[in-house]
Design a protein around this motif. Structure first.
Motif, short mmCIF file in Angstrom:
data_model
loop_
_atom_site.label_atom_id
_atom_site.label_comp_id
_atom_site.label_asym_id
_atom_site.label_seq_id
_atom_site.Cartn_x
_atom_site.Cartn_y
_atom_site.Cartn_z
N VAL A 312 14.18 -11.24 -8.55
CA VAL A 312 13.05 -10.97 -7.67
C VAL A 312 13.09 -9.55 -7.14
O VAL A 312 14.14 -9.04 -6.74
CB VAL A 312 13.04 -11.96 -6.48
N VAL A 313 11.92 -8.90 -7.11
CA VAL A 313 11.76 -7.61 -6.45
C VAL A 313 10.47 -7.65 -5.63
O VAL A 313 9.54 -8.41 -5.93
CB VAL A 313 11.69 -6.43 -7.44
N GLY A 314 10.42 -6.85 -4.59
CA GLY A 314 9.19 -6.63 -3.84
C GLY A 314 8.60 -5.30 -4.25
O GLY A 314 9.32 -4.31 -4.36
N VAL A 315 7.31 -5.26 -4.49
CA VAL A 315 6.64 -4.06 -4.98
C VAL A 315 5.72 -3.49 -3.91
O VAL A 315 4.93 -4.23 -3.31
CB VAL A 315 5.82 -4.37 -6.26
N VAL A 316 5.85 -2.19 -3.68
CA VAL A 316 4.94 -1.45 -2.81
C VAL A 316 4.38 -0.31 -3.65
O VAL A 316 5.14 0.56 -4.09
CB VAL A 316 5.66 -0.90 -1.57
N ALA A 317 3.07 -0.30 -3.89
CA ALA A 317 2.49 0.64 -4.84
C ALA A 317 1.15 1.18 -4.34
O ALA A 317 0.32 0.41 -3.86
CB ALA A 317 2.32 -0.03 -6.21
N ASN A 318 0.95 2.47 -4.46
CA ASN A 318 -0.34 3.07 -4.11
C ASN A 318 -1.35 2.80 -5.21
O ASN A 318 -1.01 2.84 -6.39
CB ASN A 318 -0.19 4.58 -3.92
N ASN A 319 -2.59 2.53 -4.81
CA ASN A 319 -3.62 2.24 -5.81
C ASN A 319 -4.81 3.19 -5.62
O ASN A 319 -5.60 3.04 -4.69
CB ASN A 319 -4.10 0.79 -5.69
N SER A 320 -4.91 4.16 -6.51
CA SER A 320 -5.94 5.20 -6.39
C SER A 320 -7.35 4.67 -6.66
O SER A 320 -8.33 5.38 -6.42
CB SER A 320 -5.64 6.37 -7.34
N MET A 321 -7.46 3.43 -7.14
CA MET A 321 -8.78 2.83 -7.34
C MET A 321 -9.51 2.63 -6.02
O MET A 321 -10.73 2.49 -5.98
CB MET A 321 -8.65 1.48 -8.05
N CYS A 342 10.78 -8.34 3.04
CA CYS A 342 11.72 -8.24 1.92
C CYS A 342 13.14 -7.99 2.41
O CYS A 342 14.10 -8.59 1.92
CB CYS A 342 11.29 -7.13 0.96
N ASP A 343 13.28 -7.11 3.39
CA ASP A 343 14.61 -6.79 3.90
C ASP A 343 15.24 -8.01 4.57
O ASP A 343 16.44 -8.26 4.44
CB ASP A 343 14.52 -5.64 4.90
N ALA A 344 14.41 -8.80 5.27
CA ALA A 344 14.92 -9.99 5.95
C ALA A 344 15.50 -11.00 4.96
O ALA A 344 16.51 -11.65 5.24
CB ALA A 344 13.81 -10.65 6.76
N PHE A 345 14.87 -11.12 3.78
CA PHE A 345 15.26 -12.14 2.84
C PHE A 345 15.89 -11.59 1.56
O PHE A 345 15.86 -12.23 0.50
CB PHE A 345 14.06 -13.05 2.52
N PRO A 348 15.14 -6.89 -3.11
CA PRO A 348 15.12 -5.45 -3.38
C PRO A 348 13.69 -4.92 -3.48
O PRO A 348 12.76 -5.65 -3.84
CB PRO A 348 15.83 -5.35 -4.74
N LEU A 349 13.52 -3.64 -3.16
CA LEU A 349 12.19 -3.05 -3.09
C LEU A 349 11.98 -1.97 -4.14
O LEU A 349 12.82 -1.09 -4.32
CB LEU A 349 11.95 -2.46 -1.70
N LEU A 350 10.84 -2.05 -4.79
CA LEU A 350 10.43 -1.06 -5.78
C LEU A 350 9.17 -0.37 -5.27
O LEU A 350 8.14 -1.01 -5.06
CB LEU A 350 10.16 -1.73 -7.12
N PHE A 351 9.25 0.94 -5.05
CA PHE A 351 8.12 1.73 -4.60
C PHE A 351 7.56 2.51 -5.79
O PHE A 351 8.31 3.23 -6.48
CB PHE A 351 8.54 2.71 -3.50
N LEU A 352 6.27 2.35 -6.04
CA LEU A 352 5.59 3.08 -7.11
C LEU A 352 4.59 4.02 -6.47
O LEU A 352 3.56 3.60 -5.95
CB LEU A 352 4.89 2.09 -8.06
N SER A 353 4.92 5.31 -6.50
CA SER A 353 4.18 6.29 -5.72
C SER A 353 3.10 7.00 -6.54
O SER A 353 3.37 7.54 -7.61
CB SER A 353 5.14 7.32 -5.12
#
Length: 510
Positions: A312-321, A342-345, A348-353
């Motif tokens: 499992v990963v948590g995703v944080v991603a910017n969306n230019s749309m 995500c940090d509480a449980f 891991p976090l994946l940031f897509l910038s």
């Protein structure tokens, strides 16, 4: 009073039947299921063990006092749950109702298992307010227990009808809320009360309906067409999370990324051209694993759970749309809450910038963009789970910081060949530095040539290879290799030290 077996069975049947037939019929006409049917659809067959069936059994017309509580398993994993019975006084709360809800949350916390709320309630019974409202075991104790349990055990809510007045805070204190469109609503005061107090004429749907909360207020997370869809959200949400904060998220069978996914082709050459980051996320993760959260709210930022090689990963991603991917007040809040979840449980976090930065202007300044941006950056700083920043296309200004850039101790900063990292984009930078000189050039062709030359100089200054040579980024990775690179790096970071700071807690810039 004593009961023989037959009398006791009749009492059980009356308690389990809920309210009068006319209330069952009215709910069915709205597409609403009986509370016990919802429980049966959600949990594993035969696993539900009920508590408090005889609550208020001596009263007339209050079977189980309008709420079903107990323990069960979902996909073989233990949970505690409550379900309002809207056929009994519209699911309103009496003193025994409140006590049952308090007890089941306390059990979930003490046994360290997820707590599920199936909500459909008109709020407190005003006629019983002295018994249910102010005391040490009054309604406030429900919220106290929810806050204590927050981040310790997953708490998920499916909302099938109203969640009125103080009761609206049950969903608000949950990790996520699934709302059934057309029936679910949350509001602190009814439309009649609002008109009486403020003079505003509105409706429950316009003020606190499911679409309002899922697309405008951000209190709702999933807009569902049917009750079955909402229950599926509960089930799927829990599948990504551990039973409690001490455990790792449950791994699953590894599934390859979609065979047709061409990550390189998804990113346009020009940073001015928008693309849908959700397609990129789905092409990177295990096929079919992306579970987007708050898809309708603050859409310039995409968040959700997924899996990389089964993990499992948590995703944080910017969306230019949407709004060019610029961070606004709502998207900052959206990111803040998700990374804390995500940090509480231990996710891991994946940031897509692909972020131009935070929005500027008088409107957002008055809304507190600095304060909300600081809140997001605080959350990114405090995260102790493994986190990796991938600069897909651009990371400008404080947007780099908000997306877990190098200064925020990511386990890696990875750049794609399309990546640009800078205080601002080339066009804005050239205008900022040379505005007067550009304005002084009268010839249009000469002016364009001057701007192009300065843009080229700026682009060379922020060249991704230069950033790699100066260790700003840890690796430059071609899109086809990104997935495998992330799998390896997350595996290597799994045992990292998660201590952050010597303190009880920080002071959040809320």
């Amino acid at each position: 009073m004593t009961f023989d077996g037959e009398a006791l069975e009749q009492l059980r049947k009356r308690a389990r039947a809920g309210g009068a037939d006319k209330y069952h019929a009215a709910n069915a006409a709205k597409g609403k299921l009986f509370a016990r049917e919802r429980v049966a659809l959600l949990v594993d067959e035969g696993s539900f063990v009920e508590d408090g069936l005889y609550a208020n059994a001596m009263a007339e017309g209050l079977p189980a006092d309008g709420v079903v509580t107990g323990t069960a398993t979902i996909d073989g994993r233990p949970v505690c749950l409550m379900a309002n019975d809207s056929t009994v006084k519209a699911g309103s709360w009496g003193a025994r109702t409140v006590e049952k809800i308090i007890r089941i949350i306390e059990r979930a916390y003490s046994t360290a298992v997820p707590m599920v709320y199936l909500v459909d309630s008109a709020g407190a019974r005003i006629t019983d307010q002295v018994d249910l409202f102010p005391g040490r075991r009054g309604a406030g104790k429900i919220f106290w227990n929810q806050v204590r349990a927050s981040g310790s055990i997953p708490q998920v809510c499916a909302l099938f009808g109203p969640s009125a007045a103080g009761g609206a805070y049950i969903p608000a204190f949950c990790d996520v809320v699934a709302m059934v469109e057309g029936n679910a609503s949350m509001y602190l005061g009814s439309d009649r009360m609002v008109e009486m107090v403020t003079g505003e004429k509105t409706t429950l749907e316009a003020m606190g309906g499911a679409r309002v909360h899922c697309a405008e207020s951000g209190v709702g997370h999933f807009l569902c067409k049917t009750e079955a869809d909402a229950l599926d959200v509960v089930r799927r949400y829990l599948s990504y999370l551990p039973a409690n904060w001490t455990q790792p998220p449950p791994a699953a069978q590894a599934v390859p990324a979609p065979a047709k996914a061409d990550l390189a082709a998804l990113v346009p050459a020009s940073e001015r051209q928008a693309f849908d980051m959700r397609r990129y996320v789905k092409g990177l993760l295990d096929e079919g694993s992306f579970f987007e959260i708050q898809a309708l709210w603050a859409r310039e930022l995409t968040i959700g759970f997924g899996r990389l090689d089964g993990e499992v990963v948590g995703v944080v991603a910017n969306n230019s749309m949407f709004k060019g991917g610029v961070l606004f007040v709502d998207s900052a809040d959206k990111a803040t809450r998700f990374v804390q979840l995500c940090d509480a449980f231990n996710v891991p976090l994946l940031f897509l910038s692909d972020v131009p930065g935070f929005m500027v202007g008088s409107v957002v300044e008055k809304q507190g963009i600095i304060r909300h941006g600081a809140k997001m950056i605080t959350a990114i700083s405090e995260v102790t789970v493994p986190k990796i920043c991938v600069v897909v296309r651009k990371a400008y200004g404080a947007g780099l910081y908000a997306m877990a850039g190098p200064g925020f101790e990511p386990d890696a900063t990875i750049a794609l060949p399309t990546a640009k990292i800078a205080v601002m984009g080339a066009e804005a930078a050239v205008n900022a530095v040379y505005a007067n000189k550009i304005a002084a050039i009268g010839d249009e062709a000469e002016r364009a040539a001057f701007v192009a030359a300065k843009r080229a100089e700026y682009e060379q200054d922020i060249d991704v290879l230069r950033l790699a040579s100066e260790l700003v980024v840890d690796a430059i990775v071609e899109p086809p290799e990104l997935r495998a690179e992330l799998v390896r790096r997350f595996a290597a970071a799994r045992t990292k030290d998660r201590h952050f700071s010597r303190r009880r807690h920080g002071v959040t810039p809320v």
